[in-house]
Scaffold this motif. Structure first.
Motif, PDB file in Angstrom:
ATOM      1  N   UNK A 172      13.411 -18.583 -37.044  1.00 27.05           N
ATOM      2  CA  UNK A 172      14.740 -18.591 -36.450  1.00 27.05           C
ATOM      3  C   UNK A 172      15.193 -17.190 -36.042  1.00 27.05           C
ATOM      4  N   UNK A 173      14.713 -16.171 -36.706  1.00 23.09           N
ATOM      5  CA  UNK A 173      15.159 -14.823 -36.409  1.00 23.09           C
ATOM      6  C   UNK A 173      14.391 -14.165 -35.289  1.00 23.09           C
ATOM      7  N   UNK A 174      13.301 -14.794 -34.831  1.00 22.17           N
ATOM      8  CA  UNK A 174      12.452 -14.170 -33.836  1.00 22.17           C
ATOM      9  C   UNK A 174      13.069 -14.269 -32.440  1.00 22.17           C
ATOM     10  N   UNK A 175      12.900 -13.209 -31.656  1.00 24.60           N
ATOM     11  CA  UNK A 175      13.324 -13.230 -30.262  1.00 24.60           C
ATOM     12  C   UNK A 175      12.107 -13.612 -29.426  1.00 24.60           C
ATOM     13  N   UNK A 176      11.945 -14.898 -29.116  1.00 27.99           N
ATOM     14  CA  UNK A 176      10.780 -15.389 -28.377  1.00 27.99           C
ATOM     15  C   UNK A 176      11.195 -15.698 -26.947  1.00 27.99           C
ATOM     16  N   UNK A 177      10.592 -15.020 -25.991  1.00 28.28           N
ATOM     17  CA  UNK A 177      10.934 -15.206 -24.580  1.00 28.28           C
ATOM     18  C   UNK A 177       9.657 -15.184 -23.753  1.00 28.28           C
ATOM     19  N   UNK A 178       9.701 -15.871 -22.599  1.00 27.83           N
ATOM     20  CA  UNK A 178       8.603 -15.809 -21.647  1.00 27.83           C
ATOM     21  C   UNK A 178       8.927 -14.714 -20.635  1.00 27.83           C
ATOM     22  N   UNK A 179       7.983 -13.788 -20.465  1.00 35.67           N
ATOM     23  CA  UNK A 179       8.247 -12.597 -19.662  1.00 35.67           C
ATOM     24  C   UNK A 179       7.164 -12.406 -18.613  1.00 35.67           C
TER      25      UNK A 179
ATOM     26  N   UNK B 211       1.979 -11.526 -28.783  1.00 32.35           N
ATOM     27  CA  UNK B 211       1.818 -11.765 -27.350  1.00 32.35           C
ATOM     28  C   UNK B 211       0.887 -12.947 -27.155  1.00 32.35           C
ATOM     29  N   UNK B 212       1.341 -13.939 -26.367  1.00 31.18           N
ATOM     30  CA  UNK B 212       0.528 -15.118 -26.070  1.00 31.18           C
ATOM     31  C   UNK B 212       0.621 -15.432 -24.575  1.00 31.18           C
ATOM     32  N   UNK B 213      -0.497 -15.576 -23.865  1.00 30.78           N
ATOM     33  CA  UNK B 213      -0.432 -15.994 -22.457  1.00 30.78           C
ATOM     34  C   UNK B 213      -0.093 -17.474 -22.343  1.00 30.78           C
ATOM     35  N   UNK B 214       0.739 -17.822 -21.374  1.00 33.08           N
ATOM     36  CA  UNK B 214       1.100 -19.220 -21.127  1.00 33.08           C
ATOM     37  C   UNK B 214       0.977 -19.503 -19.643  1.00 33.08           C
ATOM     38  N   UNK B 215       0.530 -20.706 -19.318  1.00 30.39           N
ATOM     39  CA  UNK B 215       0.394 -21.108 -17.917  1.00 30.39           C
ATOM     40  C   UNK B 215       1.777 -21.255 -17.292  1.00 30.39           C
ATOM     41  N   UNK B 216       1.895 -20.906 -16.017  1.00 29.81           N
ATOM     42  CA  UNK B 216       3.176 -21.025 -15.314  1.00 29.81           C
ATOM     43  C   UNK B 216       3.075 -22.114 -14.257  1.00 29.81           C
TER      44      UNK B 216
ATOM     45  N   UNK C  75       2.444 -16.382 -17.266  1.00 25.84           N
ATOM     46  CA  UNK C  75       3.469 -15.637 -17.978  1.00 25.84           C
ATOM     47  C   UNK C  75       2.972 -15.285 -19.374  1.00 25.84           C
ATOM     48  N   UNK C  76       3.802 -14.529 -20.096  1.00 23.54           N
ATOM     49  CA  UNK C  76       3.484 -14.128 -21.463  1.00 23.54           C
ATOM     50  C   UNK C  76       4.645 -14.538 -22.356  1.00 23.54           C
TER      51      UNK C  76
END
Length: 298
Positions: A141-148, A170-175, A286-287
């Protein structure tokens, strides 16, 4: 009971200079480092019988064998979340005075020592088993998780009064939306933005960097990782441990050989208040950037 700590006690180092007023401050204009933390807790054991008091004294003395544990405290405002530090028992004092009826009312003073003199906490921290926290003291809950994407700037806030070390993932994600089969009635329109026909390519990060910016945009620190992270893998930069690891599909790999500090210190803590970061690198897709941390107080 009563308690106190020395977390605000510092160790300045200033040397007098011959023939001059004042002296030389080895820490310049920055803050002096804190001393090793001491927490003192005083309370009274109350028993109805002397045999009961013996058992209670033995239970208190057994704390000397606990080693490093989380030591919790409740702030003055009961609505604030509990705070904790990592401490071990340094001494236990239980003076016995039979004339003072200590067999029934035993004063106790326990002194704890904390190598890291900071109190940690987080809003909405999850608790399990009466003081164990999820993920070794961190919280999803405290983590700032965003796709950048390359060039994005994000802001992370440390709500405490002391610097706190983050854990960056850091994790790659398909866009985009990729479709291989199209049926009548599907909510797709040819030419729709973000819609692609065919098999989605594997997302990958081929070099990732993170720079910390001041309020006026100056680079305060910067690091870059030259390796490749593929979809389903993670790069983890742990500032508290000064450790870099690549969680690849083949297993955990030491990430240090591809890690470079290109400006300032590679593992700076999050300062109290807002912290601004800029992302840069080469991505296919994206990441997902997760900056996980606990707020810290002196």
């Amino acid at each position: 009971h009563a308690s106190s700590d020395t977390f605000a006690s510092l160790a300045p180092q200033t040397t007098p200079l011959p023939g001059l007023s004042g002296g030389f401050d080895f820490y310049g204009v920055g803050p002096a480092p804190a001393v090793v933390g001491q927490i003192q807790l005083s309370f009274t054991l109350v028993a109805l019988t002397r045999s009961e008091m013996t058992a209670k004294r033995d239970a208190v003395r057994a704390m000397a064998r606990w080693g490093v544990q989380r030591l919790w405290k409740q702030p003055t405002d009961p609505d604030d979340p509990e705070r904790f530090c990592f401490a071990r028992v340094a001494s236990i004092s239980m003076p016995e005075q039979h004339g003072g009826q200590t067999d029934l009312h035993q004063p106790v003073t326990v002194t704890f020592q904390a190598a890291d003199p900071r109190w940690y906490s987080k809003e909405n921290l999850w608790y399990l088993d009466g003081s164990l926290t999820l993920d070794g003291g961190r919280t999803v809950q405290g983590a700032a998780a965003v796709e950048v994407e390359d060039g994005d700037i994000i802001t992370v806030t440390n709500a405490g009064t002391a610097p706190t070390p983050p854990r960056i993932q850091i994790e790659p994600v398909a866009s985009g939306d990729w479709i291989t089969e199209w049926f009548i009635g599907d909510p797709y329109v040819i030419g729709m933005e973000g819609l692609f026909i065919g098999e989605a390519p594997d997302a990958a990060v081929q070099g990732f960097g993170l720079r910390r910016l001041s309020e006026d945009g100056r680079v305060q620190s910067e690091w870059f990782w030259l390796g490749t992270v593929r979809e389903g893998e993670q790069l983890i930069v742990d500032h508290a441990a000064c450790r870099v690891r690549h969680e690849s599909k083949a297993g955990t790999v030491n990430g240090y050989p591809d890690f470079y500090a290109t400006a300032g210190f590679a593992f700076p803590p999050l300062e109290p208040g807002e912290n601004r970061f800029q992302v840069f690198g080469t991505f296919t897709g994206k990441v997902r950037l997760t900056i996980d941390f606990l707020d810290a107080w002196i």
